[in-house]
Structure formats: C-alpha cells, structure tokens
Design an enzyme around this catalytic site. Structure first.
Site, PDB file in Angstrom:
ATOM      1  N   GLY A  46       0.775  -1.244   0.000  1.00 14.71           N
ATOM      2  CA  GLY A  46       0.000   0.000   0.000  1.00 14.71           C
ATOM      3  C   GLY A  46       0.806   1.293   0.000  1.00 14.71           C
ATOM      4  O   GLY A  46       0.345   2.322  -0.471  1.00 14.71           O
ATOM      5  N   GLU A 102       4.249   4.435   5.317  1.00 13.96           N
ATOM      6  CA  GLU A 102       3.112   3.506   5.278  1.00 13.96           C
ATOM      7  C   GLU A 102       1.862   4.229   4.779  1.00 13.96           C
ATOM      8  O   GLU A 102       1.704   5.427   4.993  1.00 13.96           O
ATOM      9  CB  GLU A 102       2.940   2.925   6.697  1.00 13.96           C
ATOM     10  CG  GLU A 102       1.687   2.139   6.975  1.00 13.96           C
ATOM     11  CD  GLU A 102       1.559   0.824   6.249  1.00 13.96           C
ATOM     12  OE1 GLU A 102       1.791   0.790   5.031  1.00 13.96           O
ATOM     13  OE2 GLU A 102       1.174  -0.167   6.893  1.00 13.96           O
ATOM     14  N   ASP A 106      -4.188   1.870  11.196  1.00 12.97           N
ATOM     15  CA  ASP A 106      -5.551   1.529  11.598  1.00 12.97           C
ATOM     16  C   ASP A 106      -5.477   1.064  13.058  1.00 12.97           C
ATOM     17  O   ASP A 106      -5.377   1.881  13.954  1.00 12.97           O
ATOM     18  CB  ASP A 106      -6.014   0.439  10.612  1.00 12.97           C
ATOM     19  CG  ASP A 106      -7.480   0.099  10.691  1.00 12.97           C
ATOM     20  OD1 ASP A 106      -8.295   0.995  10.864  1.00 12.97           O
ATOM     21  OD2 ASP A 106      -7.815  -1.098  10.554  1.00 12.97           O
ATOM     22  N   LYS A 134      -6.321   6.492  10.908  1.00 12.22           N
ATOM     23  CA  LYS A 134      -7.674   6.250  11.417  1.00 12.22           C
ATOM     24  C   LYS A 134      -7.571   6.190  12.928  1.00 12.22           C
ATOM     25  O   LYS A 134      -7.544   5.107  13.520  1.00 12.22           O
ATOM     26  CB  LYS A 134      -8.180   4.884  10.917  1.00 12.22           C
ATOM     27  CG  LYS A 134      -8.828   4.878   9.558  1.00 12.22           C
ATOM     28  CD  LYS A 134      -9.483   3.509   9.316  1.00 12.22           C
ATOM     29  CE  LYS A 134      -9.783   3.288   7.867  1.00 12.22           C
ATOM     30  NZ  LYS A 134     -10.237   1.906   7.583  1.00 12.22           N
ATOM     31  N   PHE A 155     -14.006   2.561   5.347  1.00 16.45           N
ATOM     32  CA  PHE A 155     -13.081   1.837   4.483  1.00 16.45           C
ATOM     33  C   PHE A 155     -12.812   2.651   3.229  1.00 16.45           C
ATOM     34  O   PHE A 155     -13.717   3.061   2.522  1.00 16.45           O
ATOM     35  CB  PHE A 155     -13.622   0.451   4.123  1.00 16.45           C
ATOM     36  CG  PHE A 155     -12.559  -0.418   3.512  1.00 16.45           C
ATOM     37  CD1 PHE A 155     -11.647  -1.097   4.311  1.00 16.45           C
ATOM     38  CD2 PHE A 155     -12.428  -0.516   2.132  1.00 16.45           C
ATOM     39  CE1 PHE A 155     -10.637  -1.871   3.745  1.00 16.45           C
ATOM     40  CE2 PHE A 155     -11.423  -1.280   1.554  1.00 16.45           C
ATOM     41  CZ  PHE A 155     -10.520  -1.959   2.370  1.00 16.45           C
ATOM     42  N   VAL A 156     -11.535   2.902   2.960  1.00 13.19           N
ATOM     43  CA  VAL A 156     -11.144   3.727   1.818  1.00 13.19           C
ATOM     44  C   VAL A 156     -10.282   2.921   0.850  1.00 13.19           C
ATOM     45  O   VAL A 156      -9.717   1.891   1.223  1.00 13.19           O
ATOM     46  CB  VAL A 156     -10.386   4.997   2.284  1.00 13.19           C
ATOM     47  CG1 VAL A 156     -11.326   5.933   3.031  1.00 13.19           C
ATOM     48  CG2 VAL A 156      -9.169   4.653   3.133  1.00 13.19           C
ATOM     49  N   ASP A 162      -5.947  -0.923  -1.318  1.00  8.47           N
ATOM     50  CA  ASP A 162      -6.683  -1.850  -2.178  1.00  8.47           C
ATOM     51  C   ASP A 162      -8.036  -2.259  -1.620  1.00  8.47           C
ATOM     52  O   ASP A 162      -8.306  -2.139  -0.430  1.00  8.47           O
ATOM     53  CB  ASP A 162      -5.856  -3.127  -2.376  1.00  8.47           C
ATOM     54  CG  ASP A 162      -5.797  -3.968  -1.098  1.00  8.47           C
ATOM     55  OD1 ASP A 162      -5.316  -3.451  -0.066  1.00  8.47           O
ATOM     56  OD2 ASP A 162      -6.252  -5.129  -1.116  1.00  8.47           O
ATOM     57  N   ARG A 168      -5.543  -0.043  -6.526  1.00 10.74           N
ATOM     58  CA  ARG A 168      -4.465   0.713  -5.882  1.00 10.74           C
ATOM     59  C   ARG A 168      -3.989   1.879  -6.756  1.00 10.74           C
ATOM     60  O   ARG A 168      -3.355   2.806  -6.282  1.00 10.74           O
ATOM     61  CB  ARG A 168      -3.251  -0.193  -5.624  1.00 10.74           C
ATOM     62  CG  ARG A 168      -3.499  -1.320  -4.642  1.00 10.74           C
ATOM     63  CD  ARG A 168      -2.173  -2.028  -4.380  1.00 10.74           C
ATOM     64  NE  ARG A 168      -2.324  -3.310  -3.715  1.00 10.74           N
ATOM     65  CZ  ARG A 168      -2.358  -3.479  -2.393  1.00 10.74           C
ATOM     66  NH1 ARG A 168      -2.271  -2.439  -1.592  1.00 10.74           N
ATOM     67  NH2 ARG A 168      -2.475  -4.680  -1.874  1.00 10.74           N
TER      68      ARG A 168
HETATM   69  P1  IMP Z   1      -3.292  -2.002  11.110  1.00  7.86           P
HETATM   70  O1  IMP Z   1      -2.274  -3.085  11.299  1.00  7.86           O
HETATM   71  O2  IMP Z   1      -4.618  -2.356  11.722  1.00  7.86           O
HETATM   72  O3  IMP Z   1      -2.809  -0.631  11.540  1.00  7.86           O
HETATM   73  O4  IMP Z   1      -3.678  -1.986   9.585  1.00  7.86           O
HETATM   74  C1  IMP Z   1      -2.954  -1.407   8.645  1.00  7.86           C
HETATM   75  C2  IMP Z   1      -3.209  -2.102   7.328  1.00  7.86           C
HETATM   76  O5  IMP Z   1      -4.584  -2.431   7.126  1.00  7.86           O
HETATM   77  C3  IMP Z   1      -2.842  -1.140   6.250  1.00  7.86           C
HETATM   78  O6  IMP Z   1      -1.487  -1.287   5.902  1.00  7.86           O
HETATM   79  C4  IMP Z   1      -3.796  -1.513   5.145  1.00  7.86           C
HETATM   80  O7  IMP Z   1      -3.203  -2.514   4.348  1.00  7.86           O
HETATM   81  C5  IMP Z   1      -4.998  -2.104   5.818  1.00  7.86           C
HETATM   82  N1  IMP Z   1      -6.114  -1.125   5.897  1.00  7.86           N
HETATM   83  C6  IMP Z   1      -6.612  -0.547   6.997  1.00  7.86           C
HETATM   84  N2  IMP Z   1      -7.630   0.263   6.708  1.00  7.86           N
HETATM   85  C7  IMP Z   1      -7.789   0.206   5.364  1.00  7.86           C
HETATM   86  C8  IMP Z   1      -8.705   0.843   4.448  1.00  7.86           C
HETATM   87  O8  IMP Z   1      -9.597   1.650   4.804  1.00  7.86           O
HETATM   88  N3  IMP Z   1      -8.542   0.525   3.141  1.00  7.86           N
HETATM   89  C9  IMP Z   1      -7.600  -0.346   2.699  1.00  7.86           C
HETATM   90  N4  IMP Z   1      -6.726  -0.949   3.507  1.00  7.86           N
HETATM   91  C10 IMP Z   1      -6.827  -0.684   4.845  1.00  7.86           C
HETATM   92 MG    MG Z   2      -0.678  -1.664   3.984  1.00  6.43          MG
END
Ligand code: IMP
Ligand code: MG
Length: 184
Positions: A46, A102, A106, A134, A155-156, A162, A168
């Site tokens: 991403g 990054e 999330d 987020k 969700f974006v 993706d 992407r």
């Molecule tokens: P985390 O480990 O929960 O912080 O998630 C991060 C990963 O989740 C990111 O690198 C994204 O690949 C994926 N992700 C989280 N939210 C979204 C979204 O809204 N759209 C697409 N991918 C997301």
């Molecule tokens: Mg990612």
C-alpha cells in the site's frame, strides 16, 4: 472486476489535496533531516504510491528499501490484531536514520510489528510517516511522527490502498459503498 465508479460513494481526498499535502510533508522531512543520513523504508504494498511521490518532494539525499507485512486472522477488510513480516529489508540500519513510510495506520499492529523488529537492529533514529491515520480504530499506542490526513473510521481505497488487491492505481482516496461492491 467492477469499474470503481459503480461502488465509489465519494472522493474523500482528491489528487490535488494528496499532492499538496505530500509536498508539505516532503518539505518538513527535508528540514528535519537536513545534512543527515536518511533511509526511507516503505511498507508494501500500500505504501508504494505514497513513497514514490513523497521521495520526489524530499530534497535531502536518501536511500530506499522495502518491507512487506501481512495481517492475518479475520477477513480482508478487518484488521486481525496480528501482523507477520513477509519480506525484510536488505539494508543494514545500524546507526542510520530510518523513516518508515506507510499508507494507513488503523489498529496499529502492522507498524508495531515493524517498529519492534527494526528497533532490535539499533538504528540511530526510527520514525514513522503515514499518509492516513484512522485514530478512532487505534488499539495499540504507536508513535506517528508525520501524518498526511486523519480520517474517520470508514473503508477507503485508491492511492495504494486496495479492495481485494485491486484499485491501488487510482490517484485519489475514495470511500467504498459496500452495498454496491460485489465481493469476489
Ligand atoms: P493495522 O495493522 O490495523 O494498523 O492496519 C494497517 C493495514 O490495514 C494497512 O497497511 C492496510 O493494508 C490495511 N487497511 C486498513 N484500513 C484500510 C482501508 O480503509 N482501506 C484499505 N486498507 C486498509
Ligand atoms: Mg498496507
């Protein structure tokens, strides 16, 4: 695969807004790392579009490298609370200034996994630069040093992010209308 126009509910951040903010981040990073060594470590997949635009806005000489991390557990659009390193960098980061690049933070588990691994290799500094934050979804406290945009819990997709590994390439950040998206 569907045309994205069938399920795009709105453009959250336009191409112009993205590029303007990335130029500001690049200036800030250039000031903060003036006359210092810098290695950008991009988290695949991403972060790729963000990296290539950001590095063109960074005026200090720098190197790049890549890592890949996957979350596993529950579905593709849910964070699982666990992350695994699938591809490691080749660069020796001891005593270097490392900046992680990054797409989105999330829950925080992805960045946490990368940070804790890289810390063991004793970089001089280790910071993070994320395009989207987020904040409402954070489950684990991690330091985010540079943030492009704080976004709500929706969700974006696009600009590196993706939906089922597609879309992407879009130059903006869009919001999905889940009722109109036909899951694979
Ligand atoms: P985390 O480990 O929960 O912080 O998630 C991060 C990963 O989740 C990111 O690198 C994204 O690949 C994926 N992700 C989280 N939210 C979204 C979204 O809204 N759209 C697409 N991918 C997301
Ligand atoms: Mg990612």
């Amino acid at each position: 695969m569907q045309d994205y126009r069938e399920f795009l509910s709105e453009i959250l951040i336009s191409e112009e807004q993205l590029q303007a903010r990335i130029a500001e981040l690049g200036e800030q990073i250039s000031r903060d790392y003036a006359n210092q060594d810098l290695l950008l470590v991009c988290i695949l997949r991403g972060g790729v579009l963000f990296l290539t635009d950001l590095m063109r806005q960074i005026a200090v000489p720098h190197a790049i490298d890549f890592m890949a991390v996957s979350s596993y557990g529950i579905g593709a659009r849910q964070s699982s609370g666990q992350a695994r390193i699938n591809l490691d960098i080749n660069t020796d980061i001891r005593d270097r200034n490392v900046l992680l690049v990054e797409d989105i933070v999330d829950s925080g588990y992805t960045l946490e996994a990368v940070l804790s691994l890289l810390k063991t290799r004793r970089p001089k500094t280790l910071r993070t630069c994320v395009l989207l934050d987020k904040t409402e979804r954070r489950e684990i406290d991690i330091p985010v040093d540079y943030v492009g945009f704080t976004i709500p819990n929706i969700f974006v997709f696009g600009y590196g992010l993706d939906i089922d590994e597609h879309y992407r390439n879009l130059p903006f950040i869009g919001v999905i209308d889940l009722k109109k998206y036909k899951a694979l």
